[in-house]
Design a protein around this motif. Sequence first.
Motif, PDB file in Angstrom:
ATOM      1  N   TYR A 162      -9.336  -7.220  22.837  1.00 40.46           N
ATOM      2  CA  TYR A 162      -9.315  -6.160  24.087  1.00 40.46           C
ATOM      3  C   TYR A 162     -10.883  -5.975  24.362  1.00 40.46           C
ATOM      4  O   TYR A 162     -11.855  -6.504  23.906  1.00 40.46           O
ATOM      5  N   THR A 163     -10.835  -5.377  25.549  1.00 38.06           N
ATOM      6  CA  THR A 163     -12.331  -5.125  26.339  1.00 38.06           C
ATOM      7  C   THR A 163     -12.036  -3.483  26.599  1.00 38.06           C
ATOM      8  O   THR A 163     -11.337  -3.074  26.921  1.00 38.06           O
ATOM      9  N   ILE A 164     -13.520  -3.041  26.317  1.00 35.13           N
ATOM     10  CA  ILE A 164     -13.878  -1.806  26.488  1.00 35.13           C
ATOM     11  C   ILE A 164     -14.655  -1.554  27.806  1.00 35.13           C
ATOM     12  O   ILE A 164     -15.724  -2.390  27.852  1.00 35.13           O
ATOM     13  N   GLU A 165     -14.172  -0.816  28.832  1.00 30.17           N
ATOM     14  CA  GLU A 165     -15.089  -0.628  30.248  1.00 30.17           C
ATOM     15  C   GLU A 165     -15.115   0.964  30.002  1.00 30.17           C
ATOM     16  O   GLU A 165     -14.228   1.563  30.347  1.00 30.17           O
ATOM     17  N   ASP A 166     -16.286   1.542  29.820  1.00 32.16           N
ATOM     18  CA  ASP A 166     -16.641   3.048  29.594  1.00 32.16           C
ATOM     19  C   ASP A 166     -15.472   3.540  28.886  1.00 32.16           C
ATOM     20  O   ASP A 166     -15.479   3.235  27.752  1.00 32.16           O
ATOM     21  N   THR A 167     -14.511   4.365  29.441  1.00 33.42           N
ATOM     22  CA  THR A 167     -13.538   4.845  28.525  1.00 33.42           C
ATOM     23  C   THR A 167     -12.301   4.170  28.460  1.00 33.42           C
ATOM     24  O   THR A 167     -11.347   4.379  27.572  1.00 33.42           O
ATOM     25  N   THR A 168     -12.215   3.123  29.094  1.00 39.03           N
ATOM     26  CA  THR A 168     -10.862   2.290  29.117  1.00 39.03           C
ATOM     27  C   THR A 168     -10.673   1.171  28.064  1.00 39.03           C
ATOM     28  O   THR A 168     -11.818   0.590  27.904  1.00 39.03           O
ATOM     29  N   ILE A 169      -9.594   1.220  27.487  1.00 40.96           N
ATOM     30  CA  ILE A 169      -9.505  -0.285  26.793  1.00 40.96           C
ATOM     31  C   ILE A 169      -8.412  -1.228  27.346  1.00 40.96           C
ATOM     32  O   ILE A 169      -7.045  -0.621  27.801  1.00 40.96           O
ATOM     33  N   LEU A 170      -8.682  -2.310  27.579  1.00 50.26           N
ATOM     34  CA  LEU A 170      -7.800  -3.028  28.255  1.00 50.26           C
ATOM     35  C   LEU A 170      -7.555  -4.250  27.436  1.00 50.26           C
ATOM     36  O   LEU A 170      -8.250  -4.814  26.579  1.00 50.26           O
ATOM     37  N   ILE A 171      -6.279  -4.710  27.264  1.00 50.11           N
ATOM     38  CA  ILE A 171      -5.761  -5.709  26.307  1.00 50.11           C
ATOM     39  C   ILE A 171      -5.987  -7.097  26.988  1.00 50.11           C
ATOM     40  O   ILE A 171      -5.456  -7.265  28.181  1.00 50.11           O
ATOM     41  N   ASN A 172      -6.696  -7.851  26.256  1.00 53.06           N
ATOM     42  CA  ASN A 172      -6.975  -9.439  26.770  1.00 53.06           C
ATOM     43  C   ASN A 172      -5.691  -9.961  26.919  1.00 53.06           C
ATOM     44  O   ASN A 172      -4.722  -9.895  25.970  1.00 53.06           O
ATOM     45  N   ASP A 173      -5.446 -11.019  27.990  1.00 52.52           N
ATOM     46  CA  ASP A 173      -4.451 -11.923  28.183  1.00 52.52           C
ATOM     47  C   ASP A 173      -3.066 -10.971  28.487  1.00 52.52           C
ATOM     48  O   ASP A 173      -2.207 -11.636  28.657  1.00 52.52           O
ATOM     49  N   ALA A 174      -3.381  -9.756  29.051  1.00 54.72           N
ATOM     50  CA  ALA A 174      -1.942  -9.131  29.539  1.00 54.72           C
ATOM     51  C   ALA A 174      -1.871  -9.552  30.782  1.00 54.72           C
ATOM     52  O   ALA A 174      -2.508 -10.228  31.462  1.00 54.72           O
ATOM     53  N   SER A 175      -0.720  -9.412  31.254  1.00 57.42           N
ATOM     54  CA  SER A 175      -0.032  -9.966  32.729  1.00 57.42           C
ATOM     55  C   SER A 175      -0.849  -9.218  33.764  1.00 57.42           C
ATOM     56  O   SER A 175      -1.377  -9.637  34.615  1.00 57.42           O
ATOM     57  N   ILE A 176      -1.103  -7.828  33.378  1.00 57.08           N
ATOM     58  CA  ILE A 176      -1.738  -6.981  34.668  1.00 57.08           C
ATOM     59  C   ILE A 176      -2.632  -5.910  33.667  1.00 57.08           C
ATOM     60  O   ILE A 176      -2.083  -5.480  32.546  1.00 57.08           O
TER      61      ILE A 176
END
Length: 142
Positions: free
Chosen positions: A89-103
């Motif tokens: 995953y990647t953290i941007e400020d307070t967001t956590i985004l799952i790597n390799d997700a569709s969107i």
Amino acid sequence: MGFNAFNYGANAVCFKKNERKYGMICSWATQVDYDKIVMLLGAQSVTDKNISKGDIIGVSVLSTSQEDVMDILGTNHSNEVDKFENLSYTIEDTTILINDASINMVIEVIDILHLSGIEEDNLIYGVIKKYTTSGKTMLTIS
């Protein structure tokens, strides 16, 4: 679960707040305008209980190769285990985004609604601040 009127997606709702990482899977989510989404989050969710109006959260639409991510985020509660220990995953400020997700979307929570008949659950209404797409096929829960 009973009757299913739609194919439900596997959407990871993830963020960091007060030095803790929260994550869950939300199947009941949809786009309601070009830059707006709604998600129904169950009252039993620790992640749901920690989302507030004005928060910036990550929503990752998982790809078909991410069933393991769906299982990890959809099991246990975020205050009991570190769901992110074995995730990419990647953290941007307070967001956590799952790597390799569709969107991957960065969402600002505009409002939290409680509707008649589902008062205990939270209907999250949010605006898409930014997004990226990978072109990978979306995972659906059957």
